[in-house]
Enzyme design. Structure first.
Site, PDB file in Angstrom:
ATOM      1  N   ASP A  52       0.867  -1.186   0.000  1.00  0.00           N
ATOM      2  CA  ASP A  52       0.000   0.000   0.000  1.00  0.00           C
ATOM      3  C   ASP A  52       0.894   1.223   0.000  1.00  0.00           C
ATOM      4  OD1 ASP A  52      -3.266   0.294   0.931  1.00  0.00           O
ATOM      5  OD2 ASP A  52      -2.007   2.102   0.933  1.00  0.00           O
ATOM      6  N   THR A 107     -12.082   2.491  -6.049  1.00  0.00           N
ATOM      7  CA  THR A 107     -12.669   3.083  -7.267  1.00  0.00           C
ATOM      8  C   THR A 107     -13.907   3.880  -6.842  1.00  0.00           C
ATOM      9  OG1 THR A 107     -13.820   0.979  -7.643  1.00  0.00           O
ATOM     10  CG2 THR A 107     -11.830   1.375  -8.926  1.00  0.00           C
ATOM     11  N   PHE A 272     -31.764  -9.958   1.155  1.00  0.00           N
ATOM     12  CA  PHE A 272     -31.872  -8.577   0.652  1.00  0.00           C
ATOM     13  C   PHE A 272     -33.335  -8.149   0.532  1.00  0.00           C
ATOM     14  CE2 PHE A 272     -28.036  -6.215  -0.704  1.00  0.00           C
ATOM     15  CZ  PHE A 272     -27.139  -7.000   0.003  1.00  0.00           C
ATOM     16  N   ALA A 275     -36.445  -4.334   4.963  1.00  0.00           N
ATOM     17  CA  ALA A 275     -36.628  -2.881   4.841  1.00  0.00           C
ATOM     18  C   ALA A 275     -35.633  -2.174   5.770  1.00  0.00           C
ATOM     19  CB  ALA A 275     -38.051  -2.518   5.213  1.00  0.00           C
ATOM     20  N   GLY A 276     -35.192  -1.016   5.366  1.00  0.00           N
ATOM     21  CA  GLY A 276     -34.215  -0.288   6.175  1.00  0.00           C
ATOM     22  C   GLY A 276     -34.164   1.177   5.787  1.00  0.00           C
ATOM     23  N   CYS A 283     -19.936   0.438  -1.774  1.00  0.00           N
ATOM     24  CA  CYS A 283     -20.079  -0.260  -3.055  1.00  0.00           C
ATOM     25  C   CYS A 283     -21.395   0.017  -3.769  1.00  0.00           C
ATOM     26  CB  CYS A 283     -19.911  -1.762  -2.850  1.00  0.00           C
ATOM     27  SG  CYS A 283     -18.233  -2.217  -2.419  1.00  0.00           S
ATOM     28  N   ARG A 351     -18.628   4.793   5.118  1.00  0.00           N
ATOM     29  CA  ARG A 351     -18.758   5.430   3.803  1.00  0.00           C
ATOM     30  C   ARG A 351     -20.200   5.318   3.305  1.00  0.00           C
ATOM     31  NH1 ARG A 351     -13.594   2.757   0.762  1.00  0.00           N
ATOM     32  NH2 ARG A 351     -14.258   0.965   2.006  1.00  0.00           N
TER      33      ARG A 351
HETATM   34  P1  NAD Z   1     -10.205   0.903   0.461  1.00  0.00           P
HETATM   35  O1  NAD Z   1     -10.404   2.349   0.266  1.00  0.00           O
HETATM   36  O2  NAD Z   1     -10.554   0.286   1.782  1.00  0.00           O
HETATM   37  O3  NAD Z   1      -8.685   0.511   0.176  1.00  0.00           O
HETATM   38  C1  NAD Z   1      -7.969   0.960  -0.931  1.00  0.00           C
HETATM   39  C2  NAD Z   1      -6.501   0.971  -0.559  1.00  0.00           C
HETATM   40  O4  NAD Z   1      -5.734   1.169  -1.756  1.00  0.00           O
HETATM   41  C3  NAD Z   1      -6.119   2.106   0.392  1.00  0.00           C
HETATM   42  O5  NAD Z   1      -5.457   1.574   1.533  1.00  0.00           O
HETATM   43  C4  NAD Z   1      -5.170   2.986  -0.449  1.00  0.00           C
HETATM   44  O6  NAD Z   1      -4.139   3.591   0.321  1.00  0.00           O
HETATM   45  C5  NAD Z   1      -4.611   1.973  -1.420  1.00  0.00           C
HETATM   46  N1  NAD Z   1      -4.058   2.528  -2.667  1.00  0.00           N
HETATM   47  C6  NAD Z   1      -4.602   3.456  -3.482  1.00  0.00           C
HETATM   48  N2  NAD Z   1      -3.786   3.684  -4.548  1.00  0.00           N
HETATM   49  C7  NAD Z   1      -2.711   2.879  -4.392  1.00  0.00           C
HETATM   50  C8  NAD Z   1      -1.536   2.640  -5.147  1.00  0.00           C
HETATM   51  N3  NAD Z   1      -1.291   3.282  -6.296  1.00  0.00           N
HETATM   52  N4  NAD Z   1      -0.636   1.753  -4.687  1.00  0.00           N
HETATM   53  C9  NAD Z   1      -0.851   1.094  -3.527  1.00  0.00           C
HETATM   54  N5  NAD Z   1      -1.945   1.267  -2.766  1.00  0.00           N
HETATM   55  C10 NAD Z   1      -2.876   2.149  -3.189  1.00  0.00           C
HETATM   56  O7  NAD Z   1     -11.020   0.175  -0.715  1.00  0.00           O
HETATM   57  P2  NAD Z   1     -11.893  -1.159  -0.628  1.00  0.00           P
HETATM   58  O8  NAD Z   1     -13.156  -0.914   0.107  1.00  0.00           O
HETATM   59  O9  NAD Z   1     -11.001  -2.288  -0.213  1.00  0.00           O
HETATM   60  O10 NAD Z   1     -12.291  -1.341  -2.167  1.00  0.00           O
HETATM   61  C11 NAD Z   1     -11.322  -1.673  -3.144  1.00  0.00           C
HETATM   62  C12 NAD Z   1     -12.043  -2.056  -4.416  1.00  0.00           C
HETATM   63  O11 NAD Z   1     -12.809  -3.247  -4.205  1.00  0.00           O
HETATM   64  C13 NAD Z   1     -13.053  -1.019  -4.915  1.00  0.00           C
HETATM   65  O12 NAD Z   1     -13.060  -1.021  -6.310  1.00  0.00           O
HETATM   66  C14 NAD Z   1     -14.385  -1.524  -4.389  1.00  0.00           C
HETATM   67  O13 NAD Z   1     -15.477  -1.080  -5.164  1.00  0.00           O
HETATM   68  C15 NAD Z   1     -14.189  -3.015  -4.511  1.00  0.00           C
HETATM   69  N6  NAD Z   1     -14.964  -3.826  -3.570  1.00  0.00           N
HETATM   70  C16 NAD Z   1     -15.118  -3.418  -2.290  1.00  0.00           C
HETATM   71  C17 NAD Z   1     -15.836  -4.212  -1.395  1.00  0.00           C
HETATM   72  C18 NAD Z   1     -16.024  -3.778   0.026  1.00  0.00           C
HETATM   73  O14 NAD Z   1     -16.861  -4.382   0.712  1.00  0.00           O
HETATM   74  N7  NAD Z   1     -15.291  -2.783   0.518  1.00  0.00           N
HETATM   75  C19 NAD Z   1     -16.396  -5.428  -1.835  1.00  0.00           C
HETATM   76  C20 NAD Z   1     -16.197  -5.817  -3.161  1.00  0.00           C
HETATM   77  C21 NAD Z   1     -15.475  -5.008  -4.032  1.00  0.00           C
END
Ligand code: NAD
Length: 473
Positions: A52, A107, A272, A275-276, A283, A351
């Site tokens: 990271d 993203t 799913f 109700a909420g 996401c 979030r």
């Molecule tokens: P997050 O914000 O918790 O973590 C992202 C991490 O990436 C951060 O720690 C950030 O410092 C790091 N990062 C950013 N740019 C970087 C780089 N260039 N090099 C190294 N590290 C870098 O994100 P998340 O919730 O884990 O989500 C990640 C992806 O997975 C998203 O696309 C999200 O939509 C998808 N996703 C999330 C979930 C969920 O429940 N959170 C479930 C399925 C899919």
């Protein structure tokens, strides 16, 4: 699940390097998805390095501190670090050794227009492209719009024209709060590539799951679409039941009974259908928006999904008015206790949480808010500085004219109602998660306002009932 060995997926290893045949995996981005994926893959036996760019996060992990709250994660990380399968790094040196590199960076919604912001993905790809092994498999786990894999491939090819690097889409479906179970026992593993070697390597990555879950082998674009279509469907299902809940309040129904009655239909399914206060989290809301934007880019509209997202946004903002309605129409000058700040139980993630919209709405209407959450208070403080954060549910209820349940944490299901009555200004609970039994609340002499359970609707709804009587006369 029994599998015919003759039909088992091909194997690409062993991956012999320095006298070690373990598959080497690097994970870029150590957030909710990256950290869980990394530690679960290490637990599968692979050698995993989680990278990271946030060096403070990496330093904390190297001290044994887990930066997110996810049940069971700390013990799993500790065990895999101790056994030498899992390491953390702020630099990309481990990329060169990796057979497989997973991209798991965020993203989020692009500010202003709702498209997925792919800047973190492309920045990561540009950073690591020069370092990748010649035969590396580059896997996108982040949720990215259809066609992103093509752009990633273009970036890599431009920098490594002679390498045989394959770009694969492998979307992640884990849910915060049950992330480890979801990763180790998924409903399916989606692998988006037409490349036979990449499929074989991904089969090795997920080998412990071969008898656990179906593998869906599709083209890369279809894998990207599957993730967005799945999230859009889930968002639509929730918006659907939330509207049915509103109708139940108008016509004298109970959404819990209705949801059970329809959910037992196998074509619909029971999940799913709760109700909420609206869908939150990092996401579903942003992915729905991004899918709508993809359609707009191609000159079309996804009207069902657009409506589901609009209904959801409106609902989150309506919840403060529901609380006001339970207090004779006004919260101005009143103290409201809020239980739960995270978008769901068992996470610290706030979030896009419905609780954030609720509290901001209550404050706009002139209320003072006291709040408690078992894990999400530090994150919530950034978005909601003007809240009185309390160290227990009872402290949040102290002096409150209404106590709102905004997140379905287990500990909020068994509150001591005698204690609550003693500390609150009046016994009123607004339950936006329907976690209490109406009769139980009555016996405890609480006024109880729930969602979609008409006898307890916040707004008196004589008009529709009269109209119904007139219709049936
Ligand atoms: P997050 O914000 O918790 O973590 C992202 C991490 O990436 C951060 O720690 C950030 O410092 C790091 N990062 C950013 N740019 C970087 C780089 N260039 N090099 C190294 N590290 C870098 O994100 P998340 O919730 O884990 O989500 C990640 C992806 O997975 C998203 O696309 C999200 O939509 C998808 N996703 C999330 C979930 C969920 O429940 N959170 C479930 C399925 C899919």
């Amino acid at each position: 699940m029994w599998r015919d060995p003759a039909k088992a997926l091909p194997q690409s290893g062993p991956y012999l390097r320095n006298g070690d045949t373990r598959l080497r995996v690097a994970v870029i981005g150590v957030g909710y998805v990256g950290l869980v994926s990394g530690v679960c893959l290490a637990d599968f036996g692979h050698h995993v390095t989680c990278i990271d760019k946030d060096s403070r996060r990496i330093a904390a992990l190297n001290r044994g501190e887990i930066p997110i709250f996810e049940p069971g994660l700390d013990a799993l990380v500790e065990a895999n670090v101790r056994q030498g399968r899992l390491t953390f790094a702020a630099d990309s040196a481990a990329i060169a050794e990796a057979d497989v590199v997973l991209i798991a960076v965020g993203t989020p919604s692009r500010r202003g227009d709702g498209h997925a912001d792919l800047s973190f993905v492309y920045e990561a790809v540009k950073d690591i492209a020069p370092l990748l092994a010649d035969t590396a498999i580059l896997v996108t786990k982040s949720t990215v719009p259809v066609g992103t894999g093509d752009e990633i491939e273009r970036i890599v090819r431009a920098r490594r024209p002679n390498a045989d690097i394959v770009v694969v889409s492998n979307p992640e479906f884990l849910r915060e709060g049950t992330a480890i179970k979801d990763f180790k026992h998924p409903d399916r593993v989606v692998i988006g590539t037409d490349d036979a070697r990449a499929r074989a390597v991904l089969a090795d990555v997920y080998r412990p799951l071969l008898d656990v879950a179906p593998f869906v082998h599709v083209g890369r674009r279809n894998a990207e679409l599957i993730k967005y279509a799945a999230n859009a469907f889930l968002a639509t299902k929730i918006s659907f039941i939330n509207e049915i809940a509103d109708l139940c309040e108008c016509v004298g129904g109970d959404v819990q009974d209705v949801a059970r009655g329809i959910g037992l239909d196998e074509r619909i399914g029971p999940k799913f259908l709760r109700a909420g206060p609206g869908i939150g989290g990092s996401c579903l809301p942003k992915d729905g928006l991004a899918l709508i934007k993809t359609a707009h880019d191609h000159g079309m509209q996804l009207r069902v999904i657009e409506t589901a997202c609009a209904v959801n946004e409106a609902r989150k903002h309506a919840m403060a008015r529901k609380v006001a309605a339970a207090l004779d129409g006004s919260v101005s000058g009143k103290t409201i206790g809020v239980l739960g700040l995270t978008f769901k139980a068992d996470t610290d993630d706030t979030r896009d949480s419905p609780a954030t919209a609720l509290i901001a709405g209550l404050q706009d209407l002139g209320a003072t808010v006291r709040a408690y959450d078992p894990a999400g208070m530090e994150q919530a403080k950034l978005a909601l500085p003007a809240v009185e954060y309390c160290d227990s549910a009872y402290a949040a209820a102290d002096g409150a004219e209404a106590l709102v349940i905004a997140t379905e944490w287990q500990q909020f299901r068994t509150l001591d109602l005698v204690h609550l009555r003693r500390v609150m200004a009046q016994p009123l609970i607004v339950d936006l998660r329907n976690i209490y039994d109406i009769e139980h609340m009555k016996r405890a002499e609480f006024r109880y306002v729930a969602l979609g359970r008409s006898a307890h609707a916040a707004v008196p709804l004589q008009m529709p009932r009269q109209r119904l009587r007139a219709m049936s006369a």
